[in-house]
Design a protein around this motif. Structure first.
Motif, PDB file in Angstrom:
ATOM      1  N   VAL A  17       0.863  -1.176   0.000  1.00  0.00           N
ATOM      2  CA  VAL A  17       0.000   0.000   0.000  1.00  0.00           C
ATOM      3  C   VAL A  17       0.901   1.228   0.000  1.00  0.00           C
ATOM      4  CG1 VAL A  17      -1.979  -1.102   1.101  1.00  0.00           C
ATOM      5  CG2 VAL A  17      -0.204  -0.077   2.533  1.00  0.00           C
ATOM      6  N   ALA A  18       0.407   2.336  -0.517  1.00  0.00           N
ATOM      7  CA  ALA A  18       1.281   3.488  -0.705  1.00  0.00           C
ATOM      8  C   ALA A  18       0.586   4.805  -0.406  1.00  0.00           C
ATOM      9  CB  ALA A  18       1.810   3.510  -2.139  1.00  0.00           C
ATOM     10  N   VAL A  19       1.411   5.774  -0.013  1.00  0.00           N
ATOM     11  CA  VAL A  19       1.011   7.178   0.049  1.00  0.00           C
ATOM     12  C   VAL A  19       1.917   7.930  -0.911  1.00  0.00           C
ATOM     13  CG1 VAL A  19       0.768   9.255   1.453  1.00  0.00           C
ATOM     14  CG2 VAL A  19       0.316   7.014   2.463  1.00  0.00           C
ATOM     15  N   THR A  20       1.344   8.745  -1.768  1.00  0.00           N
ATOM     16  CA  THR A  20       2.135   9.513  -2.709  1.00  0.00           C
ATOM     17  C   THR A  20       1.396  10.803  -3.052  1.00  0.00           C
ATOM     18  OG1 THR A  20       3.390   9.382  -4.778  1.00  0.00           O
ATOM     19  CG2 THR A  20       1.168   8.416  -4.777  1.00  0.00           C
ATOM     20  N   ALA A  21       1.921  11.541  -4.016  1.00  0.00           N
ATOM     21  CA  ALA A  21       1.297  12.799  -4.429  1.00  0.00           C
ATOM     22  C   ALA A  21       0.359  12.557  -5.600  1.00  0.00           C
ATOM     23  CB  ALA A  21       2.367  13.808  -4.823  1.00  0.00           C
ATOM     24  N   VAL A  22      -0.622  13.408  -5.721  1.00  0.00           N
ATOM     25  CA  VAL A  22      -1.554  13.326  -6.842  1.00  0.00           C
ATOM     26  C   VAL A  22      -0.765  13.386  -8.153  1.00  0.00           C
ATOM     27  CG1 VAL A  22      -3.409  14.532  -8.047  1.00  0.00           C
ATOM     28  CG2 VAL A  22      -3.473  14.332  -5.558  1.00  0.00           C
ATOM     29  N   GLY A  23      -1.086  12.462  -9.063  1.00  0.00           N
ATOM     30  CA  GLY A  23      -0.429  12.437 -10.363  1.00  0.00           C
ATOM     31  C   GLY A  23       0.852  11.650 -10.421  1.00  0.00           C
ATOM     32  N   THR A  24       1.254  11.028  -9.307  1.00  0.00           N
ATOM     33  CA  THR A  24       2.491  10.255  -9.260  1.00  0.00           C
ATOM     34  C   THR A  24       2.198   8.786  -9.554  1.00  0.00           C
ATOM     35  OG1 THR A  24       3.478  11.735  -7.628  1.00  0.00           O
ATOM     36  CG2 THR A  24       4.444   9.546  -7.821  1.00  0.00           C
ATOM     37  N   GLY A  25       2.882   8.221 -10.531  1.00  0.00           N
ATOM     38  CA  GLY A  25       2.708   6.815 -10.846  1.00  0.00           C
ATOM     39  C   GLY A  25       3.440   5.942  -9.848  1.00  0.00           C
ATOM     40  N   ILE A  26       2.763   4.905  -9.349  1.00  0.00           N
ATOM     41  CA  ILE A  26       3.381   4.049  -8.327  1.00  0.00           C
ATOM     42  C   ILE A  26       3.720   2.655  -8.857  1.00  0.00           C
ATOM     43  CG2 ILE A  26       2.275   5.273  -6.434  1.00  0.00           C
ATOM     44  CD1 ILE A  26       0.272   2.931  -6.261  1.00  0.00           C
ATOM     45  N   GLY A  27       3.335   2.332 -10.073  1.00  0.00           N
ATOM     46  CA  GLY A  27       3.640   1.021 -10.613  1.00  0.00           C
ATOM     47  C   GLY A  27       2.650  -0.039 -10.174  1.00  0.00           C
ATOM     48  N   GLU A  28       2.963  -1.292 -10.525  1.00  0.00           N
ATOM     49  CA  GLU A  28       2.065  -2.403 -10.250  1.00  0.00           C
ATOM     50  C   GLU A  28       2.334  -3.024  -8.881  1.00  0.00           C
ATOM     51  OE1 GLU A  28       2.794  -5.079 -13.448  1.00  0.00           O
ATOM     52  OE2 GLU A  28       1.692  -3.883 -14.925  1.00  0.00           O
ATOM     53  N   GLY A  29       1.379  -3.848  -8.445  1.00  0.00           N
ATOM     54  CA  GLY A  29       1.569  -4.635  -7.241  1.00  0.00           C
ATOM     55  C   GLY A  29       0.962  -4.069  -5.984  1.00  0.00           C
ATOM     56  N   PHE A  30       0.316  -2.910  -6.085  1.00  0.00           N
ATOM     57  CA  PHE A  30      -0.233  -2.248  -4.903  1.00  0.00           C
ATOM     58  C   PHE A  30      -1.712  -2.586  -4.725  1.00  0.00           C
ATOM     59  CE2 PHE A  30       3.596   0.062  -5.658  1.00  0.00           C
ATOM     60  CZ  PHE A  30       4.035   0.440  -4.394  1.00  0.00           C
ATOM     61  N   ALA A  31      -2.076  -2.917  -3.495  1.00  0.00           N
ATOM     62  CA  ALA A  31      -3.473  -3.203  -3.176  1.00  0.00           C
ATOM     63  C   ALA A  31      -4.274  -1.929  -3.005  1.00  0.00           C
ATOM     64  CB  ALA A  31      -3.550  -4.035  -1.894  1.00  0.00           C
TER      65      ALA A  31
END
Length: 405
Positions: free
Chosen positions: A27-41
């Protein structure tokens, strides 16, 4: 499950490739518009990643929902956030006391000095008069920097005490004596109190302040038969012991080496170095240090003996990064032959002038790359030649700065 704090600068890192066992468990926290890639629930995006409260609120929401076993933070801005979250939810890793010591440049020097390490003379700054008094007591140049800053932002080199009155001191600062010497960095990693690897390297030119004069920033690893390599590594582990460090930690330490050979602490961070440093280290360690750290932080298996053996026999490596100019990009270079990890971080028409140029960091490179060679002289020659080629390949339409302050 692992919570990943993803600064926009780390967009697109292959976390699923690094942590395949955790597919669907990230699971991730990031900024709006930031791509995080695959594998995140799941992921929560915040409007402003510099907003501590927004990032922490999003992280707490995810932790309460998914109960991750670890918090992974790769960026300097996330070190204290992750430590705070670990303390609140009883998770292992760097705690708030350690995070503060590694981020606060006054606190880290107090710890280091108490342990007998050589540090510059320094003082806390709350107003310009503190800088003036410091420079009056210690004639010569002084450096003023944010206590919790990174990427050399907000750093000022003062020649005269009168210059202090022009500074905007909008956050906690420190002032320290200017150390004449070559800046080196040591990227060290230990697990459960046992060192795994430490790579000592020397920056070229004005080092992390090179971007202030639009000059390239380069660094090359020292040969491990060089006596200075051993001394710098030893000083790094002394520093780690001096600070309230956890048994498992990755550090990026910077030291001045004076003309007489004295080693003086510049600063240290409890994270992997930024910019092209991870790419450079990958050629030495045989694994991306961010992957290495992500797996260790997540409690996943890593062949540490393989990393130790590889770092002992690997070729030396160097990197170079070109800073932006005060203007607009009109031509891009091609990748030179015999380079690795060539990255262009800009495009034709990209405008770096104005406020964007003034706010640039030391690792805001428009292009970066890595070279390797077992022979130190050949390594230096490759670095110099490729720097000249890539610099010449860029075209800039410079801003008109006549009449500007």
């Amino acid at each position: 499950m692992i919570l990943v704090l993803i600064h926009p600068r780390n967009a697109g890192l292959p976390f699923l490739q690094w942590l395949p066992e955790e597919k669907g468990q990230l699971v991730a926290v990031t900024a709006v518009g930031t791509g995080i890639g695959e594998g995140f629930a799941d992921a929560v995006s915040v409007a402003d990643y510099c907003d501590d409260e927004a990032v922490l609120a999003a992280a707490r929401k995810l932790i309460r929902r998914y109960r991750p076993r670890a918090v992974l933070a790769l960026a300097e801005i996330d070190v204290e956030r992750a430590a705070l979250l670990r303390g609140e939810f009883g998770l292992a890793g760097l705690d708030t006391a350690a995070a503060s010591a590694y981020r606060d440049k006054v606190l880290m020097k107090e710890y280091a000095r108490a342990a007998g390490l050589r540090v510059p003379a320094f003082a806390r700054v709350s107003e310009a008069a503190d800088i003036t008094a410091f420079m009056a007591a210690r004639p010569g140049r002084a450096v003023v920097k944010p206590r919790g800053g990174s990427g050399s932002t907000g750093v000022h080199v003062l020649e005269d005490p009168g210059e202090a009155a022009d500074l905007m001191l909008d956050m906690p600062y420190e002032v320290e004596e200017f150390i004449e010497g070559d800046l080196h960095h040591v990227d060290g990693f230990r697990v459960e109190g046992k060192p795994v690897a430490a790579v000592a390297s020397r920056y070229g030119g004005a080092a992390c302040l090179a971007h202030l004069t639009d000059a390239p920033l380069g660094s090359r690893s020292l040969d491990d038969t060089d006596p200075l390599h051993e001394r710098l590594v030893e000083e790094t582990w002394r520093l780690v012991e001096a600070l309230p460090s956890p048994a498992t930690v990755f550090v990026h330490a910077e030291f001045f080496v004076t003309g007489s050979g004295e080693i003086v602490l510049c600063e240290v961070a409890a994270r992997i170095g930024g910019g092209p440093i991870p790419a450079m280290l990958r050629h030495i360690l045989g694994i991306d240090p961010r992957e290495l750290w992500a797996r260790v932080e997540g409690g996943l298996p890593v062949d540490l003996d393989a990393v130790r053996k590889r770092s002992a026999i690997a070729p030396r490596a160097a990197f170079c990064g070109l800073p932006p100019q005060n203007g607009r990009v009109v031509r891009l270079p091609e990748a030179p032959r015999d380079v690795h990890d060539f990255v262009l971080n800009t495009f034709v028409g990209d405008d770096w002038s104005g406020d964007r140029y003034r706010r640039r960091k030391s690792a805001d490179f428009v292009a970066s790359w890595v070279v390797t060679d077992a022979d130190p002289a050949a390594l230096g020659a490759k670095l110099d030649a490729t720097t000249e080629l890539v610099s010449a390949g860029f075209g800039w339409e410079l801003a008109d700065t006549r009449g500007s302050a």
